[in-house]
Write a protein that holds these residues in place. Structure first.
Motif, PDB file in Angstrom:
ATOM      1  N   UNK A 276     -19.966  40.091 -68.895  1.00 24.06           N
ATOM      2  CA  UNK A 276     -21.012  40.058 -67.873  1.00 24.06           C
ATOM      3  C   UNK A 276     -21.248  38.699 -67.269  1.00 24.06           C
ATOM      4  N   UNK A 277     -20.371  37.721 -67.582  1.00 23.84           N
ATOM      5  CA  UNK A 277     -20.544  36.363 -67.064  1.00 23.84           C
ATOM      6  C   UNK A 277     -19.818  36.186 -65.732  1.00 23.84           C
ATOM      7  N   UNK A 278     -20.406  35.384 -64.842  1.00 23.88           N
ATOM      8  CA  UNK A 278     -19.781  35.094 -63.558  1.00 23.88           C
ATOM      9  C   UNK A 278     -18.487  34.306 -63.764  1.00 23.88           C
ATOM     10  N   UNK A 279     -17.577  34.453 -62.814  1.00 24.36           N
ATOM     11  CA  UNK A 279     -16.289  33.773 -62.867  1.00 24.36           C
ATOM     12  C   UNK A 279     -16.381  32.436 -62.125  1.00 24.36           C
ATOM     13  N   UNK A 280     -15.958  31.365 -62.792  1.00 26.28           N
ATOM     14  CA  UNK A 280     -15.812  30.059 -62.139  1.00 26.28           C
ATOM     15  C   UNK A 280     -14.385  29.955 -61.604  1.00 26.28           C
ATOM     16  N   UNK A 281     -14.242  29.435 -60.387  1.00 23.04           N
ATOM     17  CA  UNK A 281     -12.932  29.295 -59.750  1.00 23.04           C
ATOM     18  C   UNK A 281     -12.604  27.814 -59.606  1.00 23.04           C
ATOM     19  N   UNK A 282     -11.396  27.445 -59.990  1.00 19.49           N
ATOM     20  CA  UNK A 282     -10.898  26.089 -59.755  1.00 19.49           C
ATOM     21  C   UNK A 282      -9.640  26.200 -58.901  1.00 19.49           C
ATOM     22  N   UNK A 283      -9.635  25.545 -57.748  1.00 25.90           N
ATOM     23  CA  UNK A 283      -8.517  25.663 -56.810  1.00 25.90           C
ATOM     24  C   UNK A 283      -7.472  24.576 -57.056  1.00 25.90           C
ATOM     25  N   UNK A 284      -6.221  25.003 -57.211  1.00 24.36           N
ATOM     26  CA  UNK A 284      -5.095  24.096 -57.405  1.00 24.36           C
ATOM     27  C   UNK A 284      -4.267  24.104 -56.118  1.00 24.36           C
ATOM     28  N   UNK A 285      -3.956  22.939 -55.542  1.00 26.35           N
ATOM     29  CA  UNK A 285      -3.304  22.921 -54.229  1.00 26.35           C
ATOM     30  C   UNK A 285      -1.944  23.611 -54.229  1.00 26.35           C
ATOM     31  N   UNK A 286      -1.647  24.251 -53.123  1.00 30.60           N
ATOM     32  CA  UNK A 286      -0.353  24.892 -52.947  1.00 30.60           C
ATOM     33  C   UNK A 286       0.664  23.867 -52.473  1.00 30.60           C
ATOM     34  N   UNK A 287       1.869  23.841 -53.039  1.00 31.95           N
ATOM     35  CA  UNK A 287       2.911  22.948 -52.515  1.00 31.95           C
ATOM     36  C   UNK A 287       3.279  23.310 -51.079  1.00 31.95           C
ATOM     37  N   UNK A 288       3.863  22.349 -50.375  1.00 31.19           N
ATOM     38  CA  UNK A 288       4.328  22.630 -49.032  1.00 31.19           C
ATOM     39  C   UNK A 288       5.447  23.669 -49.058  1.00 31.19           C
ATOM     40  N   UNK A 289       5.551  24.416 -47.983  1.00 31.73           N
ATOM     41  CA  UNK A 289       6.558  25.475 -47.898  1.00 31.73           C
ATOM     42  C   UNK A 289       7.967  24.892 -48.012  1.00 31.73           C
ATOM     43  N   UNK A 290       8.781  25.559 -48.811  1.00 25.35           N
ATOM     44  CA  UNK A 290      10.205  25.249 -48.900  1.00 25.35           C
ATOM     45  C   UNK A 290      10.969  26.560 -48.940  1.00 25.35           C
ATOM     46  N   UNK A 291      12.078  26.632 -48.204  1.00 22.55           N
ATOM     47  CA  UNK A 291      12.899  27.832 -48.148  1.00 22.55           C
ATOM     48  C   UNK A 291      14.209  27.609 -48.901  1.00 22.55           C
ATOM     49  N   UNK A 292      14.791  28.707 -49.347  1.00 23.14           N
ATOM     50  CA  UNK A 292      16.115  28.671 -49.956  1.00 23.14           C
ATOM     51  C   UNK A 292      16.926  29.813 -49.385  1.00 23.14           C
ATOM     52  N   UNK A 293      18.052  29.463 -48.747  1.00 30.19           N
ATOM     53  CA  UNK A 293      18.921  30.457 -48.093  1.00 30.19           C
ATOM     54  C   UNK A 293      18.136  31.330 -47.113  1.00 30.19           C
ATOM     55  N   UNK A 311       0.734  21.742 -71.921  1.00 28.81           N
ATOM     56  CA  UNK A 311       0.946  22.575 -70.735  1.00 28.81           C
ATOM     57  C   UNK A 311       2.263  22.123 -70.121  1.00 28.81           C
ATOM     58  N   UNK A 312       3.180  23.039 -69.916  1.00 32.64           N
ATOM     59  CA  UNK A 312       4.456  22.743 -69.260  1.00 32.64           C
ATOM     60  C   UNK A 312       4.373  23.337 -67.859  1.00 32.64           C
ATOM     61  N   UNK A 313       4.365  22.475 -66.837  1.00 36.96           N
ATOM     62  CA  UNK A 313       4.147  22.917 -65.464  1.00 36.96           C
ATOM     63  C   UNK A 313       5.236  22.396 -64.541  1.00 36.96           C
ATOM     64  N   UNK A 314       5.235  22.885 -63.321  1.00 37.00           N
ATOM     65  CA  UNK A 314       6.291  22.576 -62.356  1.00 37.00           C
ATOM     66  C   UNK A 314       5.987  21.335 -61.535  1.00 37.00           C
ATOM     67  N   UNK A 315       7.071  20.704 -61.096  1.00 37.22           N
ATOM     68  CA  UNK A 315       7.041  19.697 -60.030  1.00 37.22           C
ATOM     69  C   UNK A 315       8.056  20.116 -58.979  1.00 37.22           C
ATOM     70  N   UNK A 316       7.776  19.777 -57.715  1.00 39.34           N
ATOM     71  CA  UNK A 316       8.623  20.245 -56.620  1.00 39.34           C
ATOM     72  C   UNK A 316       9.040  19.112 -55.675  1.00 39.34           C
ATOM     73  N   UNK A 317       8.914  17.861 -56.111  1.00 39.45           N
ATOM     74  CA  UNK A 317       9.123  16.729 -55.206  1.00 39.45           C
ATOM     75  C   UNK A 317       8.239  16.889 -53.975  1.00 39.45           C
ATOM     76  N   UNK A 318       6.986  17.226 -54.249  1.00 41.83           N
ATOM     77  CA  UNK A 318       6.000  17.556 -53.224  1.00 41.83           C
ATOM     78  C   UNK A 318       4.871  16.524 -53.270  1.00 41.83           C
ATOM     79  N   UNK A 319       4.237  16.233 -52.133  1.00 37.73           N
ATOM     80  CA  UNK A 319       3.122  15.282 -52.144  1.00 37.73           C
ATOM     81  C   UNK A 319       1.976  15.665 -53.080  1.00 37.73           C
ATOM     82  N   UNK A 320       1.857  16.964 -53.394  1.00 42.09           N
ATOM     83  CA  UNK A 320       0.756  17.409 -54.247  1.00 42.09           C
ATOM     84  C   UNK A 320       1.094  17.399 -55.737  1.00 42.09           C
ATOM     85  N   UNK A 321       2.329  17.011 -56.104  1.00 40.21           N
ATOM     86  CA  UNK A 321       2.739  17.067 -57.514  1.00 40.21           C
ATOM     87  C   UNK A 321       1.784  16.295 -58.424  1.00 40.21           C
TER      88      UNK A 321
END
Length: 368
Positions: A276-293, A311-321
């Motif tokens: 019955x507790x309210x949900x707290x939201x924490x926003x994590x930035x989205x990396x810039x768009x990258x396409x493959x094929x 915590x094992x997380x991703x890096x994308x050579x992105x400004x937000x890393x």
């Protein structure tokens, strides 16, 4: 003890063609007092599957293997890692993974342990069992050859652990739980007619109660653009602790993900959890768009794995890393945060969470 479980007449486990709903008696985790723990709880091990599909990794299979090995070695610093591998690729996997990773002979066709492997459940005495969901290659993918529908069976047999066969299609990446009775998922994935045609939200809520001990389901609408799984929640949102959900944040109104994440935030703002507790939201930035094929990759920092103490997380050579890493570190101050370059996995359709499956601490319940 068994329970009567309703399934649809056109479901793969229904047997001969039939119409409508009917009930089958099955032994379930609920009848045996088991529920799904949160991912941040203590693990005995992590399960992975060595990549072997040229079709999946679209020209980056060698790079994907390097990334799998790097992820496995990083996790092995914190908990035991078992890597399922085809015998003919064992030497290659050992050379890249090193001695810290335990290789297990298996028959593998793809490499997404989160989806084709078992989901583990545990009782209040620390006894652990596994759920074997029906796996059909993510529903929308035509099965032109064999897939890893036997992966959960292989893992549970190796562990000499009880196996609950679920009478419906599900992938582990389509759900997250808080360990206290709340689950988050998306309508796009679960209500996909190529998975469980005719199933309703109420059907899933009953099934999640029966198989995972869930009392409250938080329904988001859609997953991110470019997600080959058609809406897996583990790219979009995840629990960080009870009451706190991290969400991929897209701030560009011209991006298709903007409407997706705005709708998700609105739904969660109005939601409460099983307590019955309210949900707290924490926003994590989205990396810039990258396409493959020519196709968009569904890059996201949300798709991380939490071994014991890290915590094992991703890096994308992105400004937000760097910003994303610091935000995750602030959310998990008692864990070591490790970032691994990860575009080869997303070129194949997933991320670090997708290639891992946690086995919670406990003692195996023996098979039936």
């Amino acid at each position: 003890m068994t329970q009567l479980i309703q399934i649809k007449g056109d479901h793969p486990l229904a047997g001969p063609p039939a119409n409508g709903l009917f009930s089958i008696p099955v032994r379930t985790p609920q009848s045996d007092g088991l529920t799904m723990p949160a991912e941040w709880e203590t693990h005995d091990a992590c399960w992975m599957v060595w990549p072997c599909s040229e079709e999946c990794f679209k020209g980056v299979l060698p790079e994907a293997k390097q990334t799998y090995a790097q992820v496995a070695r990083a996790i092995a610093d914190f908990e035991k890692v078992f890597m399922l591998v085809n015998p003919g690729q064992k030497k290659e996997a050992q050379n890249l993974c090193g001695s810290a990773v335990t290789l297990v002979d298996a028959t593998c066709f793809d490499s997404w342990a989160r989806d084709s492997g078992p989901t583990f459940v545990r009782d209040d005495k620390g006894k652990v069992a596994g759920i074997d969901w029906v796996f059909n290659g993510w529903g929308h993918h035509p099965l032109t050859g064999p897939c890893d529908e036997t992966m959960a069976t292989q893992i549970l047999r190796r562990l000499a652990m009880r196996r609950y066969v679920a009478p419906f299609i599900l992938e582990g990446g389509s759900i997250h739980v808080d360990g206290q009775g709340t689950l988050i998922t998306t309508e796009q994935c679960l209500l996909d007619p190529k998975r469980n045609a005719g199933f309703t939200k109420a059907d899933f809520e009953n099934l999640f109660r029966t198989y995972l001990g869930i009392e409250k389901v938080l329904w988001l609408a859609n997953g991110l653009e470019g997600d080959e799984t058609t809406g897996h929640v583990d790219i979009l949102a995840t629990f960080a602790r009870p009451g706190l959900i991290l969400i991929n944040s897209c701030t560009d109104p011209g991006d298709a993900n903007f409407a997706v994440t705005e709708d998700a935030k609105k739904r969660l703002t109005d939601a409460v959890d099983a307590s019955g507790n309210a949900i707290e939201i924490r926003e994590i930035p989205q990396p810039e768009r990258q396409d493959w094929k020519g196709e968009r990759m569904d890059l996201s920092y949300i798709n991380f794995y939490m071994p014991n103490g890290a915590v094992i997380m991703s890096a994308f050579n992105d400004p937000a890393d760097d910003q994303a890493k610091q935000m995750i570190q602030d959310i998990f101050p008692d864990r070591t945060v490790i970032q691994i370059p990860n575009k080869p996995l997303f070129a194949g359709g997933g991320g670090i969470h997708c290639i891992t499956q946690q086995q919670p601490a406990g003692t195996a319940l023996p098979p039936f």
